[in-house]
Design a protein around this motif. Structure first.
Motif, PDB file in Angstrom:
ATOM      1  N   ARG A  71       0.881  -1.169   0.000  1.00 46.36           N
ATOM      2  CA  ARG A  71       0.000   0.000   0.000  1.00 46.36           C
ATOM      3  C   ARG A  71       0.912   1.211   0.000  1.00 46.36           C
ATOM      4  N   SER A  72       1.116   1.785  -1.153  1.00 47.74           N
ATOM      5  CA  SER A  72       2.163   2.792  -1.279  1.00 47.74           C
ATOM      6  C   SER A  72       1.620   4.187  -1.599  1.00 47.74           C
ATOM      7  N   GLN A  78       4.624   7.732   4.828  1.00 49.41           N
ATOM      8  CA  GLN A  78       5.037   8.693   5.850  1.00 49.41           C
ATOM      9  C   GLN A  78       5.997   8.104   6.882  1.00 49.41           C
ATOM     10  N   PRO A  79       5.833   6.851   7.329  1.00 50.21           N
ATOM     11  CA  PRO A  79       6.821   6.307   8.272  1.00 50.21           C
ATOM     12  C   PRO A  79       8.245   6.323   7.717  1.00 50.21           C
ATOM     13  N   GLN A  95      10.301   8.223  -3.782  1.00 50.30           N
ATOM     14  CA  GLN A  95       9.398   8.004  -4.907  1.00 50.30           C
ATOM     15  C   GLN A  95       9.853   6.823  -5.750  1.00 50.30           C
ATOM     16  N   GLN A  96      11.158   6.681  -5.930  1.00 50.50           N
ATOM     17  CA  GLN A  96      11.677   5.537  -6.671  1.00 50.50           C
ATOM     18  C   GLN A  96      11.397   4.238  -5.920  1.00 50.50           C
ATOM     19  N   LEU A  97      11.540   4.275  -4.608  1.00 48.66           N
ATOM     20  CA  LEU A  97      11.237   3.113  -3.775  1.00 48.66           C
ATOM     21  C   LEU A  97       9.757   2.768  -3.865  1.00 48.66           C
ATOM     22  N   GLN A  98       8.927   3.804  -3.846  1.00 52.19           N
ATOM     23  CA  GLN A  98       7.479   3.632  -3.919  1.00 52.19           C
ATOM     24  C   GLN A  98       7.063   2.988  -5.242  1.00 52.19           C
ATOM     25  N   PRO A 103       7.295  -5.696  -2.707  1.00 53.51           N
ATOM     26  CA  PRO A 103       6.267  -5.767  -1.666  1.00 53.51           C
ATOM     27  C   PRO A 103       6.672  -5.090  -0.362  1.00 53.51           C
ATOM     28  N   SER A 104       7.993  -4.995  -0.120  1.00 49.98           N
ATOM     29  CA  SER A 104       8.478  -4.377   1.111  1.00 49.98           C
ATOM     30  C   SER A 104       9.903  -3.882   0.890  1.00 49.98           C
TER      31      SER A 104
END
Length: 241
Positions: A71-72, A78-79, A95-98, A103-104
């Motif tokens: 859930r991105s 925010q965490p 943003q690249q990570l998102q 999945p994690s």
């Protein structure tokens, strides 16, 4: 003089991931992440005394943090932003990570146990992304300046190190790498290389041996007869004159 003492963290019994993304150690004191094996816990290191004087010796607490990326939305991220002190300079990285599709994500976080003139006790000194590996990530250097000699690097992970003016004024993130020394076969000897100072001597961190024998730092389950109360783990700092 006055010595300020504060509890940066305390021992944990079970493995869990809470809403802040904290990934705790299991009863063997090791992360359940097996590839690569990176041991959390207390580490000691030393910077060149000619550069840092009385602050050349350093003690860090290394911890794993795992965040759910399934859930991105911006709110769900925010965490991670909080972990990075809500610094806008890492927005492109987040943003690249998102958008990575993973999945994690897992970070190895180094937190100051003994502070210095620039980064005080309890603050994060570096964050390394263990997984996933992002596209276009710059490869880590294959050697590290370990003060007395150049040491070969076994592998490395992209990350960010904290830079700050005296008194932790205007802290910022400098891209860099967490690297594992070539002679390290047990996941207990690392260094963090700051990108802008990659040629300068790095602080090589070695896991504190006492963690294998002392209850309050122990990796051995037999040395954990009871769980430290929550209030003891979050007690405020105090001073000794």
């Amino acid at each position: 003089g006055v010595l300020t003492l504060g509890l940066v963290d305390g021992p944990q019994i079970s493995m869990s991931s809470d809403t802040t993304g904290r990934h705790r150690s299991n009863t063997n004191g090791q992360s359940e992440l097996q590839q690569p094996k990176l041991r959390p816990g207390l580490y000691v290191g030393e910077y060149p005394i000619e550069h840092y004087g009385q602050f050349s010796k350093e003690n860090l607490m290394l911890e794993h943090y795992v965040f759910d990326l399934q859930r991105s939305s911006n709110a769900d991220m925010q965490p991670i932003r909080t972990l990075f002190r809500n610094d806008r300079s890492v927005n492109a990285f987040i943003q690249q990570l998102q958008g990575s599709g993973a999945p994690s994500c897992t970070f190895l976080v180094g937190r100051k146990v003994t502070g210095d003139f620039h980064v005080p006790m309890g603050e994060i000194t570096f964050i390394a992304l263990i997984e996933p590996m992002l596209a276009n990530s710059e490869s880590a250097p294959n050697k590290v300046n370990a003060q007395s000699k150049m040491e070969l690097v076994q592998r490395g992970w992209s990350g960010f190190g904290t830079l700050a003016y005296p008194g932790f004024h205007r802290p910022s993130w400098d891209p860099g790498w967490l690297v594992q020394m070539r002679d390290d076969e047990d996941g207990h000897r690392f260094a963090f290389i700051f990108g802008r100072d990659r040629e300068r001597p790095a602080n090589v961190l070695t896991q504190v041996v006492a963690q294998k024998t002392a209850y309050f730092l122990a990796e051995s389950n037999s040395l954990r007869p009871f769980q430290v109360p929550e209030e003891a783990r979050v007690s405020p700092s105090f001073t000794v004159a």
